[in-house]
Design an enzyme around this catalytic site. Structure first.
Site, short mmCIF file in Angstrom:
data_model
loop_
_atom_site.label_atom_id
_atom_site.label_comp_id
_atom_site.label_asym_id
_atom_site.label_seq_id
_atom_site.Cartn_x
_atom_site.Cartn_y
_atom_site.Cartn_z
N HIS A 191 -51.74 -35.49 -11.73
CA HIS A 191 -51.54 -35.03 -10.36
C HIS A 191 -50.64 -33.80 -10.26
O HIS A 191 -50.27 -33.43 -9.14
CB HIS A 191 -50.92 -36.14 -9.51
CG HIS A 191 -51.87 -37.21 -9.10
ND1 HIS A 191 -52.70 -37.10 -8.01
CD2 HIS A 191 -52.14 -38.43 -9.65
CE1 HIS A 191 -53.43 -38.21 -7.88
NE2 HIS A 191 -53.10 -39.02 -8.87
N LYS B 22 -44.99 -32.16 5.31
CA LYS B 22 -45.20 -32.59 3.92
C LYS B 22 -43.85 -32.67 3.25
O LYS B 22 -42.83 -32.30 3.85
CB LYS B 22 -46.12 -31.63 3.18
CG LYS B 22 -45.67 -30.17 3.20
CD LYS B 22 -46.67 -29.26 2.51
CE LYS B 22 -47.95 -29.16 3.30
NZ LYS B 22 -49.13 -28.89 2.49
N ARG B 23 -43.81 -33.13 2.01
CA ARG B 23 -42.54 -33.13 1.28
C ARG B 23 -41.93 -31.73 1.30
O ARG B 23 -42.65 -30.74 1.22
CB ARG B 23 -42.76 -33.55 -0.17
CG ARG B 23 -42.97 -35.01 -0.39
CD ARG B 23 -41.74 -35.85 -0.18
NE ARG B 23 -40.90 -35.93 -1.35
CZ ARG B 23 -39.87 -36.75 -1.46
NH1 ARG B 23 -39.55 -37.53 -0.45
NH2 ARG B 23 -39.13 -36.79 -2.54
N LYS C 98 -43.92 -25.61 -1.94
CA LYS C 98 -44.72 -25.76 -0.72
C LYS C 98 -44.37 -24.69 0.31
O LYS C 98 -45.07 -24.51 1.29
CB LYS C 98 -44.54 -27.16 -0.16
CG LYS C 98 -45.06 -28.25 -1.10
CD LYS C 98 -44.85 -29.63 -0.53
CE LYS C 98 -45.24 -30.74 -1.50
NZ LYS C 98 -46.70 -30.87 -1.69
N THR D 150 -53.54 -33.46 0.30
CA THR D 150 -54.44 -34.28 1.13
C THR D 150 -54.13 -34.08 2.61
O THR D 150 -54.99 -34.34 3.45
CB THR D 150 -54.34 -35.77 0.78
OG1 THR D 150 -52.96 -36.16 0.79
CG2 THR D 150 -54.93 -36.04 -0.60
N LYS E 143 -56.55 -34.03 6.12
CA LYS E 143 -56.32 -34.82 7.33
C LYS E 143 -56.26 -33.92 8.56
O LYS E 143 -56.76 -34.27 9.63
CB LYS E 143 -55.03 -35.63 7.17
CG LYS E 143 -55.08 -36.63 6.04
CD LYS E 143 -53.70 -37.11 5.64
CE LYS E 143 -53.74 -37.84 4.30
NZ LYS E 143 -52.40 -38.11 3.74
#
Length: 826
Positions: free
Chosen positions: A369, A560-561, A566, A668, A672
């Site tokens: 992952h 998100k985290r 990110k 993911t 969504k």
């Protein structure tokens, strides 16, 4: 209940789905199970009573499923994951059973509202983010597709921390999600296994004169099973999530008690139960590393012993184990399972090395992952030897056999053997868990096409060169049941009308929406559904943060985290730049935007915590400035989890998927958002690449360097300060930050972040900044054309069927697991 009731009546009482049956069961469970009567019952009491009512109906299906699987000796996939984020269960289980309306009416008869009881449920935070949510989606899809499966994990007493915000800083609060109990689970004290920690090994000769090893001494801990049924949607199948909790083998040392050592009498119990008490912690300190290793071992040892119990109990021979079970390793956390299965086969069941190794490597499949080296687990050799001495011996033996094979194939390449070794010898010695997973698995997959390509080109390149046939891609997916049916009932109703009610179990039917995207008469309804969700989120934001936001504004969302790769701080730099542009040119009239952030930072990740503080500090200035507050709003929604996500995804207009290309394995959240009609602004990273292909480049806002361009720029010598020096807008944004505008004049608060961007910028924010700003200007222009935006939104939803978790589970089943569906009859 009347003792003379017939079996048929009794069965109906516990399994009936009518309003009358559910109402009667609700009141019965309130009285006989919860121990309350209506006049004094709280909302939490009624939630528990309803949960037990639903669980009765799930258990009937689950027991029928287990009986059928056992009778048919079904091949079963066992999903080993250190994390699960199932989300609240009540609404999901009512949906799966098809009784949401009946349950709602039954609850109303008791003078309550179903939504209030659903809201009363505590969320089991048994994961950190996407990894655990993906595991939960796959369990949902496995049951829905009628595929035999067991999810194995750990029952953390305290899940991921609850996030509180104090003056813009993240504060971690213990998540005691089990405070009121968990009505969905069943404790199975008879399904318990001992694991050993520490001690030493001894060699001996068995009755046949073969050299054997026994592991002795150390400390024993017991893992006890807690079972939760996982129902399939619209089918009778119900699979199993089995979580292990650590307990002491002897809870109370009576000798210590009699000697007056009262604390010592309980010490072993406390030490043992600590293993599964908290979701695995930061592993920087040595104590954290050891606890994380113990948790991984508890998970895999109990799970494998359970599989062997089931297999041998059915009368099958040990050498057929891999034909009955296939074990999927969800990332490297459970990779110690390779050595543990070898230990069980060799030391507990007397197998010889070669057949044991052949069985082991035909049992496991490994999902990678991450491309981040720091996320590929490595355990210091001294820690491993002290904690799991027998496993280290087995790993050394596996490594010797493996490297002998490598040297035979590549006799003059010592460097290759060094790179492939299960033991990192380049400095302090470590056990490389990803290498162990690769060597011990028959299948290795990435989770997006780009990710798998980069995996085979970089992190696992040598393994791919050795065994190209083992590698494959399985692009992630998400459950439409959780993230459309439950989260967005208005959209769900529209989709059911145009695509038929079966779309939730066959997401490719969403394509039937596509013709409607070109029919403007449906646009007002589409926009009304979105506005309803935005209004609901606006009310929630006001209640949680005190900030009023305009539902008519564009909701620009990044949840998100919190992590540098990110690039939440790239988003913030754009907000600062936009704020500066409006201040310098009052005639500038951008589309009003509400920038919504959410996510948790790892407790020891200082830079991520500073980014959360930055978001709040910029919001504090922007939100109170009368020159921009009608056009810009910045909010941070605290304690992002599945319940909060179900509010946010349906309300988003713009989905921020802006990680540096080549860093996000898949993502993911991007799926969504798009499933709920948000348009994506993003880089060519992770699954963004495939989402853009599916929805069409014209319906995706692309910016930034590609992964190849990132590598080329790094090789040529990336100079972030040069980007700062040459771009006036970027320079202005960073200078405003550095000079203390967003920190009450404190120039030191954000200095670590500014210095890192100017002099290192590992994730190349400054290189992508202008491309991002230009792309955001395109977003602004697109949003002004309401009909065009609506058409793009509808096409995103219509073309997202491929990203259902059902599709990816079917691919795993076809290419890796080789499972056959088993239909359960009522």
């Amino acid at each position: 209940m009347d003792e003379t009731a017939s079996p048929t009546e009794h069965e109906h009482t516990r399994t009936g789905l009518s309003v009358d049956a559910l109402h009667r069961a609700l009141l019965d469970n309130l009285f006989y199970v919860v121990g309350r009567f209506p006049a004094v019952a709280t909302q939490q009491d009624y939630y528990r009573a309803l949960a037990f009512t639903v669980r009765d109906r799930l258990l009937h299906r689950w027991l029928r499923t287990v009986q059928t699987y056992k009778a048919e000796r079904s091949r079963t996939v066992c999903y080993l994951s250190a994390e699960y984020l199932p989300g609240p269960q009540l609404g999901h289980n009512l949906l799966a059973l098809g009784i949401s309306d009946n349950a709602g009416e039954a609850v109303r008869r008791a003078g309550l509202e179903l939504e209030d009881l659903i809201e009363a449920e505590a969320e089991p935070g048994l994961g950190n983010g996407g990894l655990g949510r993906l595991a939960a989606c796959y369990l949902d899809s496995l049951a829905t597709l009628q595929l035999p499966a067991i999810g194995y994990g750990l029952r953390y007493e305290y899940g991921i921390f609850r996030q509180r915000i104090d003056e813009g800083w993240q504060v971690e609060v213990a998540d005691s999600w089990l405070r009121d109990g968990n009505p969905w689970e069943l404790r199975r004290p008879h399904i318990a296994f001992e694991i050993r920690l520490g001690g030493h090994t001894e060699r001996y000769l068995d009755a046949h004169g073969h050299s054997r090893v026994r592991w002795v001494g150390g400390e024993l801990i017991r893992g006890v099973a807690y079972d939760t049924p996982i129902p399939g949607y619209g089918v009778y199948n119900s699979n199993l999530l089995r979580l292990w909790a650590a307990e002491a083998t002897e809870s109370f040392d009576f000798g210590s008690f009699n000697a007056g050592d009262y604390q010592g009498a309980m010490r072993r119990k406390i030490r043992s139960e600590t293993v599964s008490r908290v979701l695995y912690p930061n592993d920087e300190p040595e104590t954290g590393k050891r606890l994380r290793l113990l948790q991984g071992y508890l998970l895999v040892s109990c799970s494998l012993q359970d599989m062997l119990r089931i297999h041998l109990g059915s009368g099958d021979s040990l050498d057929r184990f891999h034909q009955r079970f296939v074990v999927q390793l969800n990332d490297t956390h459970p990779a110690i399972a390779v050595a543990e299965l070898m230990r069980l086969l060799l030391d507990e069941h007397g197998m010889r090395w070669d057949p044991a190794w052949e069985l082991t490597r035909r049992t496991f499949a490994y999902t990678n992952h991450t491309l981040l080296p720091e996320a590929l687990e490595k355990w210091p050799l001294p820690l491993f030897e002290e904690t799991l001495p027998r496993h280290l011996e087995i790993i050394f033996d596996i490594n010797q056999c493996f490297l002998d094979e490598v040297r035979i194939r590549f006799p003059h390449d010592d460097a290759l053997a060094t790179r492939l070794s299960l033991i990192d010898e380049t400095g302090p010695r470590y056990v490389r868990m990803a290498h162990l997973a690769c060597v011990g698995s028959f299948s290795i997959n990435g989770v997006a096409r780009l990710h798998t390509g980069l995996l085979t080109d970089t992190v696992l390149r040598d393994f791919h060169a050795l065994w190209p046939e083992r590698f494959n891609n399985k692009t992630n997916g998400v459950s439409p049941r959780r993230f459309s049916n439950l989260s967005n009932p208005g959209l769900c109703a529209l989709l059911s009308r145009v695509a038929g009610p079966g779309w939730a179990a066959d997401a490719e039917r969403l394509r039937l929406l596509e013709p409607y995207a070109h029919q403007p008469e449906i646009y007002p309804e589409w926009r009304r559904i979105k506005l309803e969700r935005k209004r609901a989120l606006a009310r929630y934001i006001a209640a949680q943060t005190g900030v009023a936001v305009d539902p008519e504004s564009m909701f620009d969302v990044q949840v998100k985290r919190i992590h540098e790769y990110k690039r939440q701080h790239l988003n913030v730099l754009h907000i600062i730049a936009l704020y500066s542009r409006i201040k310098m040119d009052p005639a500038l009239d951008p589309v009003p935007r509400t920038f919504v952030f959410g996510g948790k930072a790892a407790p020891g990740y200082a830079m991520a915590k500073l980014i959360i503080k930055l978001i709040h500090s910029v919001g504090e200035v922007v939100n109170r400035d009368p020159a921009v507050r009608d056009r810009l709003r910045v909010v941070f929604v605290p304690d992002f989890n599945v319940k909060v996500a179900q509010r946010i995804y349906p309300a988003a207009d713009l989905s921020e998927q802006i990680s540096l290309a080549g860093k996000e394995a898949s993502g993911t959240g991007n799926m969504k958002f798009a499933l709920n009609g948000a348009l994506t602004i993003g880089t060519l990273d992770g699954a963004n690449v495939e989402i853009r292909e599916e929805v069409g480049p014209e319906n995706f806002f692309l910016f930034g360097l590609t992964s190849a361009e990132v590598d080329a720029l790094k090789r040529s010598g990336y100079c972030p300060y040069g980007c700062y020096r040459e771009n006036p807008l970027l320079r202005e944004a960073i200078d405003l930050l550095a000079e203390g505008l967003f920190s009450h004049g404190d120039r030191d608060l954000f200095r670590p972040l500014v210095d890192h961007l100017l002099h290192r910028d590992d994730y190349m924010l400054l290189a992508d900044f202008q491309s991002y700003v230009d792309c955001q200007d395109r977003v602004d222009r697109a949003f002004r054309d309401a009909d065009s935006w609506t058409r793009m939104s509808m096409l995103n939803v219509a073309r997202m069927g491929r990203f259902s978790s059902d599709r990816v589970v079917q691919e795993y089943c076809r290419d890796i697991w080789r499972l056959e569906p088993v239909t359960i009859r009522p």
